[in-house]
Scaffold this motif. Structure first.
Motif, PDB file in Angstrom:
ATOM      1  N   ASN A   1      52.315  28.448  36.841  1.00 36.04           N
ATOM      2  CA  ASN A   1      52.460  28.760  35.410  1.00 36.04           C
ATOM      3  C   ASN A   1      53.046  30.138  35.133  1.00 36.04           C
ATOM      4  O   ASN A   1      53.114  30.566  33.991  1.00 36.04           O
ATOM      5  CB  ASN A   1      51.105  28.651  34.694  1.00 36.04           C
ATOM      6  CG  ASN A   1      50.546  27.245  34.760  1.00 36.04           C
ATOM      7  OD1 ASN A   1      51.281  26.277  34.612  1.00 36.04           O
ATOM      8  ND2 ASN A   1      49.246  27.140  34.992  1.00 36.04           N
TER       9      ASN A   1
ATOM     10  N   VAL B   1      62.156  25.636  38.164  1.00 35.20           N
ATOM     11  CA  VAL B   1      60.837  25.062  38.463  1.00 35.20           C
ATOM     12  C   VAL B   1      59.800  26.168  38.478  1.00 35.20           C
ATOM     13  O   VAL B   1      59.993  27.218  39.100  1.00 35.20           O
ATOM     14  CB  VAL B   1      60.861  24.333  39.824  1.00 35.20           C
ATOM     15  CG1 VAL B   1      59.451  23.928  40.247  1.00 35.20           C
ATOM     16  CG2 VAL B   1      61.759  23.113  39.738  1.00 35.20           C
TER      17      VAL B   1
ATOM     18  N   GLU C   1      52.205  15.923  41.410  1.00 37.62           N
ATOM     19  CA  GLU C   1      52.291  15.445  40.033  1.00 37.62           C
ATOM     20  C   GLU C   1      53.722  15.506  39.490  1.00 37.62           C
ATOM     21  O   GLU C   1      53.937  15.717  38.297  1.00 37.62           O
ATOM     22  CB  GLU C   1      51.330  16.219  39.129  1.00 37.62           C
ATOM     23  CG  GLU C   1      49.870  16.027  39.535  1.00 37.62           C
ATOM     24  CD  GLU C   1      48.907  16.758  38.627  1.00 37.62           C
ATOM     25  OE1 GLU C   1      49.342  17.684  37.911  1.00 37.62           O
ATOM     26  OE2 GLU C   1      47.715  16.394  38.636  1.00 37.62           O
TER      27      GLU C   1
ATOM     28  N   LYS D   1      55.846  17.741  39.725  1.00 37.22           N
ATOM     29  CA  LYS D   1      56.201  19.063  39.198  1.00 37.22           C
ATOM     30  C   LYS D   1      57.036  19.889  40.167  1.00 37.22           C
ATOM     31  O   LYS D   1      57.469  20.985  39.823  1.00 37.22           O
ATOM     32  CB  LYS D   1      54.930  19.839  38.842  1.00 37.22           C
ATOM     33  CG  LYS D   1      54.107  19.207  37.730  1.00 37.22           C
ATOM     34  CD  LYS D   1      52.818  19.984  37.499  1.00 37.22           C
ATOM     35  CE  LYS D   1      51.965  19.334  36.406  1.00 37.22           C
ATOM     36  NZ  LYS D   1      50.671  20.054  36.201  1.00 37.22           N
ATOM     37  N   ARG D   2      57.262  19.379  41.405  1.00 33.79           N
ATOM     38  CA  ARG D   2      57.972  20.167  42.413  1.00 33.79           C
ATOM     39  C   ARG D   2      59.196  19.413  42.964  1.00 33.79           C
ATOM     40  O   ARG D   2      59.290  19.154  44.155  1.00 33.79           O
ATOM     41  CB  ARG D   2      57.024  20.532  43.551  1.00 33.79           C
ATOM     42  CG  ARG D   2      55.903  21.496  43.195  1.00 33.79           C
ATOM     43  CD  ARG D   2      56.440  22.876  42.811  1.00 33.79           C
ATOM     44  NE  ARG D   2      57.400  23.386  43.779  1.00 33.79           N
ATOM     45  CZ  ARG D   2      57.068  23.994  44.929  1.00 33.79           C
ATOM     46  NH1 ARG D   2      55.795  24.153  45.247  1.00 33.79           N
ATOM     47  NH2 ARG D   2      58.001  24.447  45.740  1.00 33.79           N
TER      48      ARG D   2
END
Length: 409
Positions: free
Chosen positions: A317, A313, A250, A252-253
């Motif tokens: 969470n 990053v 998504e 996110k990485r």
């Protein structure tokens, strides 16, 4: 995109990849293999049109109405050989695996369920691949079971191919690289499992075991690359082709994406004698221009701004990714130059993913400019054809195909 749309942990006993090549079958029913339908209701030699697929007024599919856009620098140069002896073409295309099609688009209002069926999309895909008529075809998200159908159909139109499944027992898809047998001979191939390559290097680091554990967890991924070394029959030139599908997660990485790109470029540099041999890296990079992974591919380095962002990053969470902090070498590769074919010709990258809500440039064809010059690229389709979302009755994937033609310098 794809990443199976879920997070994973690595277990060497369970997670695996598989390379496969198919023996020739002299008794193939080529018309059936290319149509994908037992009744042959739409013959593969018919031009693909909306009337074939939807019963509306006939017009040529936008996928088959695209034109090549010339590199004006090449066509104004008297120094560049343009004959077929020195030229070859390549396609990069994420074709949307059947294991993802229904899950991702089964409730999408712009596509009917039957249009997501593998048989339906196979028919459309083969029409498009015949139109593209590339010498090399690099596909991502090829279903493991579907590869046999696809390879047989490609054999019918003059191709041989090789398949590498992505890592993970629940990830039945991977990369497939095909080449025209009258144009290229395969000399060798190499499968690159990014998490395995990364773990091997991490194990050799002089770091505390807890940090190494965090690093190993941070590089867990399904992503793979299939490297193929080909000999061009007409010219005798060698070309190395990397077919890659970088992790999605998504978006996110970006840290993991950068590591995978760096590892891929190390492998490509190794097999190509640091790009002394012509080389191409293409596929689904799951990153857009301006991002850290794209910059790393484009410039061989990262800005201080990107490095700072990569150190922040967040994983799960709670934890910061340790990759940029404790393994900076994981973001580096030999000082070699790669250029994007489309950015070279157009000045920008076309939007290639239209699986709403994602509309972005994710797919690229990169080449070594010292020994390859891009002659032209194939235009994509206009936004009005895809703005309601794809796949649909005509478009077999949520991605668009890219094609470039190259000249050996």
């Amino acid at each position: 995109m794809d990443d199976s749309r879920q997070s994973i942990s690595v277990d060497d006993d369970k997670f695996h990849s598989k390379t496969e090549e198919l023996p020739k079958n002299p008794k193939l029913d080529c018309s059936r293999m290319q149509s994908g339908l037992s009744d042959g209701s739409i013959e593969v030699n018919q031009p693909l049109s909306s009337s074939n697929l939807e019963g509306k007024s006939s017009h040529l599919s936008p996928l088959s109405a695209r034109n090549s856009i010339d590199n004006h620098l090449v066509h104004h140069s008297s120094m560049m050989p343009l004959s077929g002896v020195h030229v070859f073409s390549i396609v990069a295309y994420n074709i949307l695996a059947e294991c993802n099609a229904g899950r991702e688009f089964g409730n999408s209002p712009w596509v009917e369920p039957e249009q997501l069926a593998v048989e339906y999309r196979h028919r459309n895909l083969m029409h498009e691949l015949k139109f593209l008529d590339a010498d090399i075809v690099c596909l991502q998200e090829v279903g493991e079971s579907y590869f046999r159908t696809l390879a047989s159909a490609m054999e019918c139109i003059g191709y041989e191919g090789q398949y590498l499944r992505r890592k993970g027992v629940n990830i039945p898809e991977g990369e497939a690289t095909f080449y025209k047998i009258n144009c290229f001979e395969k000399l060798s191939s190499k499968e690159v499992i990014f998490s395995d390559v990364a773990e091997k290097e991490i194990n050799s680091l002089d770091l505390d075991s807890e940090i190494k554990d965090e690093l190993r967890t941070s590089v867990a991924s399904h992503a793979v690359m299939l490297l193929v070394k080909l000999s061009h029959r007409a010219s005798g030139k060698i070309v190395n082709v990397g077919n890659i599908h970088v992790a999605w997660d998504e978006f996110k990485r970006p840290d993991l994406q950068c590591v995978q790109i760096a590892l891929a470029m190390r492998e490509l540099a190794d097999v190509s004698e640091t790009m002394k041999q012509p080389s191409i890296m293409c596929g689904d990079f799951n990153c857009s221009p301006g991002t850290a992974p794209y910059q790393l591919m484009e410039t061989n380095q990262l800005s201080e701004e990107h490095i700072t962002a990569l150190k922040k990053v967040v994983l799960d969470n709670t934890r910061m990714s340790p990759l940029a902090t404790f393994w900076p070498r994981g973001f580096s590769y030999p000082k070699v130059s790669m250029k994007s074919a489309y950015a070279t010709v157009l000045g920008n990258e076309p939007m290639t993913c239209w699986g709403l809500p994602w509309i972005c440039a994710l797919d690229y064809i990169w080449h070594s400019p010292e020994n390859l010059t891009v002659k032209n690229v194939l235009e994509t389709v206009s936004a009005k054809e895809t703005e309601k979302g794809i796949p649909n009755a005509i478009f077999p994937s949520d991605h668009l195909s890219l094609k470039a033609e190259f000249i050996f310098n």
